[in-house]
Design a protein around this motif. Structure first.
Motif, short mmCIF file in Angstrom:
data_model
loop_
_atom_site.label_atom_id
_atom_site.label_comp_id
_atom_site.label_asym_id
_atom_site.label_seq_id
_atom_site.Cartn_x
_atom_site.Cartn_y
_atom_site.Cartn_z
N PRO A 139 0.65 -1.30 -0.11
CA PRO A 139 -0.02 0.11 0.15
C PRO A 139 0.93 1.44 -0.03
O PRO A 139 0.61 2.27 -0.65
CB PRO A 139 -1.02 -0.27 1.32
N VAL A 145 0.23 4.34 -2.88
CA VAL A 145 -0.05 5.47 -2.69
C VAL A 145 1.03 6.54 -3.27
O VAL A 145 0.87 7.45 -3.79
CB VAL A 145 -0.19 5.66 -1.16
N ILE A 197 0.47 7.04 -7.03
CA ILE A 197 -0.49 7.87 -7.14
C ILE A 197 -0.09 9.26 -7.18
O ILE A 197 -0.32 10.01 -7.82
CB ILE A 197 -1.96 7.58 -6.16
N VAL A 198 0.51 9.58 -5.88
CA VAL A 198 1.19 10.99 -5.56
C VAL A 198 2.24 11.36 -6.67
O VAL A 198 1.94 12.37 -7.26
CB VAL A 198 1.96 10.89 -4.13
N SER A 208 -0.29 1.85 -9.79
CA SER A 208 -0.94 1.89 -8.33
C SER A 208 -2.33 1.15 -8.14
O SER A 208 -2.52 0.49 -7.35
CB SER A 208 -0.93 3.23 -7.86
N LEU A 237 -3.07 -1.92 -5.94
CA LEU A 237 -4.02 -1.83 -4.98
C LEU A 237 -5.04 -3.08 -5.10
O LEU A 237 -5.73 -3.43 -4.21
CB LEU A 237 -4.78 -0.73 -4.92
#
Length: 87
Positions: A35, A39, A42-43, A79, A83
């Motif tokens: 995870p 994340v 994504i950022v 990502s 996930l």
């Protein structure tokens, strides 16, 4: 008026070949890096796209032109794939 009889329904039990095996329930949870990495991707993808648009398409890499969009969206898709494997 006479009251009608209530029928009792049988309890449904799925066939044994459709029941989930005990090995599926015994799978290990995901490692902590999964995870965190998702994340972070994504950022990074969002920041890549924001920098690309705000810099008037000169940064992060000017010579890539519209491939910068592929990098930004590709990291976000990566990502989502991570996930999907998260437990």
């Amino acid at each position: 008026m006479p009251k009608s009889q209530v029928r009792k329904k049988k309890v449904y039990t799925p066939p044994t070949d459709l029941r989930p095996s005990s090995t599926a329930a015994a799978k290990k949870p995901s490692p902590l890096w999964l995870p965190v990495t998702a994340v972070a991707l994504i950022v990074v993808g969002i920041l890549w796209l924001v920098v690309y648009y705000l810099s008037d398409q000169q940064y992060p890499v000017e010579s890539w032109r519209y491939w910068n969009l592929a990098v930004g969206f590709g990291s976000m898709v990566a990502s989502l794939i991570l996930l999907a494997r998260w437990r």
